[in-house]
Design a protein around this motif. Sequence first.
Motif, PDB file in Angstrom:
ATOM      1  N   LYS A 161      13.298  11.049   7.371  1.00  0.00           N
ATOM      2  CA  LYS A 161      13.497  12.554   7.823  1.00  0.00           C
ATOM      3  C   LYS A 161      13.689  12.245   9.370  1.00  0.00           C
ATOM      4  CE  LYS A 161      12.306  17.056   6.772  1.00  0.00           C
ATOM      5  NZ  LYS A 161      11.649  18.009   5.716  1.00  0.00           N
ATOM      6  N   ALA A 162      14.959  12.383  10.045  1.00  0.00           N
ATOM      7  CA  ALA A 162      15.169  12.183  11.223  1.00  0.00           C
ATOM      8  C   ALA A 162      14.262  12.957  12.292  1.00  0.00           C
ATOM      9  CB  ALA A 162      16.792  12.479  11.612  1.00  0.00           C
ATOM     10  N   GLU A 163      14.060  14.232  12.076  1.00  0.00           N
ATOM     11  CA  GLU A 163      13.194  14.892  12.899  1.00  0.00           C
ATOM     12  C   GLU A 163      11.563  14.563  12.960  1.00  0.00           C
ATOM     13  OE1 GLU A 163      13.912  17.653   9.504  1.00  0.00           O
ATOM     14  OE2 GLU A 163      14.723  15.963  10.403  1.00  0.00           O
ATOM     15  N   TYR A 164      11.351  13.849  11.884  1.00  0.00           N
ATOM     16  CA  TYR A 164       9.697  13.274  11.931  1.00  0.00           C
ATOM     17  C   TYR A 164       9.553  12.231  12.724  1.00  0.00           C
ATOM     18  CZ  TYR A 164       8.896  16.784   8.391  1.00  0.00           C
ATOM     19  OH  TYR A 164       8.586  18.097   7.642  1.00  0.00           O
ATOM     20  N   ILE A 165       8.274  11.938  13.151  1.00  0.00           N
ATOM     21  CA  ILE A 165       7.812  10.497  13.917  1.00  0.00           C
ATOM     22  C   ILE A 165       7.856   9.559  12.717  1.00  0.00           C
ATOM     23  CG2 ILE A 165       6.181   9.742  14.879  1.00  0.00           C
ATOM     24  CD1 ILE A 165       5.228  12.558  16.054  1.00  0.00           C
ATOM     25  N   ALA A 166       8.694   8.503  13.366  1.00  0.00           N
ATOM     26  CA  ALA A 166       8.699   7.297  12.411  1.00  0.00           C
ATOM     27  C   ALA A 166       7.458   6.251  12.748  1.00  0.00           C
ATOM     28  CB  ALA A 166      10.319   6.473  12.717  1.00  0.00           C
ATOM     29  N   LEU A 167       6.615   6.197  11.617  1.00  0.00           N
ATOM     30  CA  LEU A 167       5.444   5.293  11.919  1.00  0.00           C
ATOM     31  C   LEU A 167       5.954   3.933  11.723  1.00  0.00           C
ATOM     32  CD1 LEU A 167       3.018   7.170   9.387  1.00  0.00           C
ATOM     33  CD2 LEU A 167       3.245   7.302  11.780  1.00  0.00           C
ATOM     34  N   PRO A 168       5.584   2.797  11.984  1.00  0.00           N
ATOM     35  CA  PRO A 168       5.552   1.507  11.838  1.00  0.00           C
ATOM     36  C   PRO A 168       5.777   1.201  10.141  1.00  0.00           C
ATOM     37  CG  PRO A 168       4.132   1.448  13.486  1.00  0.00           C
ATOM     38  CD  PRO A 168       4.486   2.946  13.039  1.00  0.00           C
ATOM     39  N   SER A 169       6.646   0.547   9.664  1.00  0.00           N
ATOM     40  CA  SER A 169       6.808   0.367   8.195  1.00  0.00           C
ATOM     41  C   SER A 169       5.781  -0.128   7.583  1.00  0.00           C
ATOM     42  CB  SER A 169       8.111  -0.299   7.926  1.00  0.00           C
ATOM     43  OG  SER A 169       7.981  -1.580   8.438  1.00  0.00           O
ATOM     44  N   HIS A 170       5.652   0.011   6.308  1.00  0.00           N
ATOM     45  CA  HIS A 170       4.544  -0.728   5.547  1.00  0.00           C
ATOM     46  C   HIS A 170       4.463  -2.441   5.739  1.00  0.00           C
ATOM     47  CE1 HIS A 170       1.512  -1.813   2.544  1.00  0.00           C
ATOM     48  NE2 HIS A 170       2.381  -2.422   2.045  1.00  0.00           N
ATOM     49  N   ALA A 171       5.930  -2.958   5.618  1.00  0.00           N
ATOM     50  CA  ALA A 171       6.057  -4.417   5.933  1.00  0.00           C
ATOM     51  C   ALA A 171       5.528  -4.774   7.133  1.00  0.00           C
ATOM     52  CB  ALA A 171       7.664  -4.551   5.573  1.00  0.00           C
ATOM     53  N   GLU A 172       5.870  -3.913   8.172  1.00  0.00           N
ATOM     54  CA  GLU A 172       5.412  -4.358   9.595  1.00  0.00           C
ATOM     55  C   GLU A 172       3.971  -4.328   9.863  1.00  0.00           C
ATOM     56  OE1 GLU A 172       8.543  -2.689  12.883  1.00  0.00           O
ATOM     57  OE2 GLU A 172       7.789  -1.131  11.493  1.00  0.00           O
ATOM     58  N   THR A 173       3.154  -3.405   9.091  1.00  0.00           N
ATOM     59  CA  THR A 173       1.698  -3.318   9.251  1.00  0.00           C
ATOM     60  C   THR A 173       0.958  -4.569   8.536  1.00  0.00           C
ATOM     61  OG1 THR A 173       1.400  -2.217   7.238  1.00  0.00           O
ATOM     62  CG2 THR A 173       1.832  -0.728   9.408  1.00  0.00           C
ATOM     63  N   LEU A 174       1.811  -5.189   7.444  1.00  0.00           N
ATOM     64  CA  LEU A 174       1.226  -6.263   6.873  1.00  0.00           C
ATOM     65  C   LEU A 174       1.147  -7.563   7.661  1.00  0.00           C
ATOM     66  CD1 LEU A 174       2.978  -5.919   3.156  1.00  0.00           C
ATOM     67  CD2 LEU A 174       0.575  -5.373   3.740  1.00  0.00           C
ATOM     68  N   VAL A 175       2.410  -7.673   8.510  1.00  0.00           N
ATOM     69  CA  VAL A 175       2.438  -8.958   9.480  1.00  0.00           C
ATOM     70  C   VAL A 175       1.908  -8.693  10.800  1.00  0.00           C
ATOM     71  CG1 VAL A 175       4.134  -9.758   7.920  1.00  0.00           C
ATOM     72  CG2 VAL A 175       4.770  -8.407   9.812  1.00  0.00           C
ATOM     73  N   ASP A 176       1.687  -7.691  11.131  1.00  0.00           N
ATOM     74  CA  ASP A 176       1.246  -7.418  12.540  1.00  0.00           C
ATOM     75  C   ASP A 176       0.197  -6.368  12.525  1.00  0.00           C
ATOM     76  OD1 ASP A 176       0.882  -6.818  15.322  1.00  0.00           O
ATOM     77  OD2 ASP A 176       3.233  -6.843  15.526  1.00  0.00           O
TER      78      ASP A 176
END
Length: 571
Positions: A202-217
């Motif tokens: 949803k373009a107008e919503y804030i994009a959180l770091p993806s689940h995949a990103e949180t797993l490695v960082d």
Amino acid sequence: MFLPTTREEMNQRGWKQLDIILITSDAYIDSPYMGVSVVGRVLEHAGYKVGIIGQPDVKSNVDITRLGEPKLFWGVSGGSVDSMVSNYTATKKFRNSDDYTPGGINNKRPDRASLVYTNLIRQYFKNTVPIMLGGIEASLRRITHYDFWSNKLRKPILFDAKADYLLYGMSDKSIVEFADALKEGIEPLHVKGLSYISKEPKAEYIALPSHAETLVDKLKFMDMFDLFYHNNDPISAKGLCQKVDDRYLIQNPPALYLTTEEMDEVSSLPFMRDVHPYHKKEGVVKALETIKFSISTHQGCYGECNFCAITVHQGKTIRSRSESSILNEAKHFTTYKDFKGIISDLGGPTANMYGYECSKKLAKGACEDKSCMFPKLCKALKPTHKKQLDLLRKVRALPGIKKAFVASGIRYDLISEDKVYGYEYLKEIVEHHISGQMKIAPEHIDDEILGLMGKPGKEALVEFKTLFDRLTHESGKKQFLTYYLIAAHPGCEEKHMHSLKQFASTVLKINPEQAQVFTPTPSTYSTLMYYTGLHFKTRQPLFVEKDTLKKEKQKEIVVAKERKFHSGLDS
């Protein structure tokens, strides 16, 4: 009359099919303190046919099918407490007792109840109506979260559960809007407080770091949590979007809080304040003893202790019921044959936050860059205990009321900050609203650990104890303070527990009998630090005790009996 939990009760009402069936891992207690019961009563008040199934047998279809299939949706809750917290201690030992189960034996609550119940529904009702998750278990697991029991990051719960939607927070308003949409044949994606899975972001919503990103960082996980935490206020929050594999979690902005009038209306719904006969025949449900004749005066807490999830679930804006509504509820207690004139609790998450709030917060939403109470009380928040003081006196004066305890927590630093009514309020509490002991929650006394917890310094504790002791002496009563203490919080080492022990002995003049080992529950800053090993603000390395035996040792340091300690030290 209870909401139906058997086919016979449906037949008594002339109902062939329910609109909504609610599932919970607690026995069905029809009380304003039980989230599922509140949701059920609110939906009933809105004109829907609602049934409740408490603690269904997960090894057969007997319970899950006994009310048939609902017309609109299933509502699934993990219960009043996260099922993993309810089932296991902080050192991962299974709890044998359960206050929400008949007979008190912990034999009916499955681990990860929200997941188990959705699977159970799907097993016996193919291509069924939508399944909606709610309650604190789902609410705190709605984004990527650290799960202490498996020691890993888990996906947002909607990706693990076979459910269609999730309503987070206090869903008194959003649940009716959700039901209305389904009734009208409209996809409920507009509902505030709703989370769902989408193929597209949803373009107008804030994009959180993806689940995949949180797993490695781990820093990405911290970024994600910061954005999540600071978008929980209904006035200022934005919608959130998180990529999980090849799909997206969409979290709409929070639902608006109930107004005082709306809270009063919910409180006046026809709760039976009892365990449903279906469960009562199986034994006593201990939780009822505490909540049957208790009164919730408000919702929310702006204390923001880092180990507490109330802020994320209930919010940090106080919403208070009217005095007349509370007095009417107290009067209603006197109509019960088993009411002995004792109100078990008159309060909320923090009792002495009733009746006042920051005008800026009410107008513009919670501040993102500062806390109401830490490291110091914000000047915009002007605490006054007058409304609660007036309320306590009026409740106590009601015919048939012998005692109204204030058993919920209080913030003792708010008392000292209220220069007009603070002293008078505590005097009232000491003389009329406690019995023998008063529980407070300093949690620790070391400034470093208190800073990590988001708690006030020990000076406020010493000031409060001095005043409490003086007022108790003047009242001629034998009363004392008991203290909630936490061991093995992130940052805490054995040396900090030795300092706490020394302080307890020499300043508090006690030998603590209880302390709890920190439990990393989903969606708190303390859990964030536990998982990452980093300070939640500076992001510098932080000591975290993860060895179970060493956690227990920290606890034992503070509760160990001292031979030199004797009753003559008592104040």
